[in-house]
Design a protein around this motif. Structure first.
Motif, mmCIF file in Angstrom:
data_model
loop_
_atom_site.group_PDB
_atom_site.id
_atom_site.type_symbol
_atom_site.label_atom_id
_atom_site.label_comp_id
_atom_site.label_asym_id
_atom_site.label_seq_id
_atom_site.Cartn_x
_atom_site.Cartn_y
_atom_site.Cartn_z
ATOM 1 N N CYS A 124 1.731 -7.856 0.706
ATOM 2 C CA CYS A 124 1.348 -6.442 0.709
ATOM 3 C C CYS A 124 0.744 -6.021 -0.626
ATOM 4 O O CYS A 124 -0.175 -5.191 -0.668
ATOM 5 C CB CYS A 124 2.557 -5.565 1.027
ATOM 6 S SG CYS A 124 3.147 -5.708 2.722
ATOM 7 N N GLU A 129 -2.990 -6.869 -0.828
ATOM 8 C CA GLU A 129 -3.774 -5.969 0.016
ATOM 9 C C GLU A 129 -3.830 -4.563 -0.569
ATOM 10 O O GLU A 129 -4.837 -3.858 -0.438
ATOM 11 C CB GLU A 129 -3.180 -5.929 1.432
ATOM 12 C CG GLU A 129 -3.279 -7.241 2.182
ATOM 13 C CD GLU A 129 -4.712 -7.693 2.419
ATOM 14 O OE1 GLU A 129 -5.609 -6.816 2.517
ATOM 15 O OE2 GLU A 129 -4.947 -8.909 2.513
ATOM 16 N N SER A 130 -2.732 -4.159 -1.229
ATOM 17 C CA SER A 130 -2.659 -2.788 -1.755
ATOM 18 C C SER A 130 -3.529 -2.569 -2.984
ATOM 19 O O SER A 130 -4.067 -1.476 -3.175
ATOM 20 C CB SER A 130 -1.206 -2.444 -2.102
ATOM 21 O OG SER A 130 -0.393 -2.488 -0.953
#
Length: 342
Positions: free
Chosen positions: A333, A336-337
């Motif tokens: 995550c 992607e963040s």
């Protein structure tokens, strides 16, 4: 590089299928230079070396080099393959479900297949070893180089201590990191200090530490670096499993295979058994096996199974794997963040 060496030795330009299949200019289904690719880069086939299989044997060495090396000019030279393909052969990772993980300066994970495997998401690639052996996998930029970077810049004061104890600096800092529990107290390292290749192919990717709190010491950061590198190889491994099928066993090679802690982290993150071959120089040993096969000294390349000596086995810890499984979700995550800010 190899093409130039062969040109100097024999006066002709050759390129083996495995090297050619990594150029982006070769059609791996018919092993010919791809006209569409050549048109894109603006060259024609005449500008490139002659395509030959990795099993191609060249003789008639130029007399001056035969004299210099003190060998017969008729000595057969096997053109061989790329280091990645030969590494799988050299550690016995040639059956379905057997993966080879190599971490030196960079890192790779690869599986052997009897045919090319196409990943529609373009995360991994297929190399050609022989007409019946394809190596599917992905490479990462940030392997041992990330550990070296951290030690050089943030643990240089420990070098003198390691010298006094007659211990290699890497062994010294990794020994300290082994005292830290799995997960480094929830400290994560995104290891993209040199951009990144598989599975996202993002040259602009940047490294980061995430989750720092007041309890973290240098050894936590070092363990987080080791874990972050393995997390990224695991990310490639998951893409590989989607493309080629489940990984059952991992064969570890490269400099990291000398570290019990680092290899155990690999086993724990993947939740797979990891085996270590006697020789860490798996690509060189793979080249040796290929030559033996072509010269008729062994009957088939699968005979390599009898030649590879396995010295150690690492079994995953269920407790550590559960920690890593939870952290890996955050790890994915994070990329992607923050990728929009790279």
């Amino acid at each position: 590089m190899k093409e130039y060496v062969f040109y100097k030795l024999f006066g002709k330009y050759y390129i083996d299928y495995s090297i050619a299949s990594a150029t982006g200019l070769c059609n791996i289904y018919d092993m010919k230079w791809n006209k569409q690719s050549l048109d894109v880069v603006g060259i024609n086939e005449e500008r490139l070396s002659s395509l030959v299989p990795a099993t191609y044997i060249v003789k008639n060495l130029k007399s001056e080099y035969a004299y210099y090396m003190n060998i017969d000019s008729k000595t057969p030279f096997v053109i061989g393959a790329s280091d990645g393909c030969l590494s799988n052969l050299g550690v016995n990772a040639i059956k379905p479900g057997n993966a080879a993980v190599t971490i030196g300066t960079s890192g790779t994970i690869r599986i052997m297949s009897d045919k090319p495997k196409c990943d529609e998401k373009e995360r991994v690639f297929s190399y050609v070893l022989t007409e019946n052996h394809y190596v599917v996998g992905g490479a990462v930029n940030n392997g041992g180089v990330a550990l070296r970077w951290f030690i050089d810049n943030f643990a240089s004061g420990k070098v003198e201590m390691a010298k006094k104890l007659s211990i290699d600096i890497y062994d010294y800092v990794i020994e300290k990191a082994s005292e830290v529990p799995a997960g480094s107290l929830e400290l994560l390292f995104l290891p993209y200090i040199l951009g990144e290749r598989a599975p996202y192919w993002n040259a602009n990717a940047k490294g980061a530490f995430f989750g720092i709190n007041i309890n973290h010491k240098r050894e936590h950061f070092i363990r987080a670096v080791l874990e972050g590198i393995i997390f990224w190889v695991y990310n490639v491994g998951k893409a590989l499993e989607e493309t080629t099928g489940k990984i059952n066993t991992i064969y570890a090679t490269g400099g990291f295979a000398r570290s019990d802690l680092w290899v155990q982290i690999l086993a724990d993150v993947f939740d797979k058994k990891v085996l270590i071959a006697d020789s860490h120089e798996s690509s060189s040993f793979g080249a040796y096996i290929l030559a033996l096969y072509l010269l008729g000294i062994i009957n088939k390349m699968d005979d390599a199974l009898k030649m590879v000596s396995l010295t150690k086995e690492y079994k995953p810890s269920d407790t550590n794997h559960k920690v890593y499984e939870d952290m890996f979700k955050v790890f994915q995550c994070l990329y992607e963040s923050i990728k929009q800010y790279f």
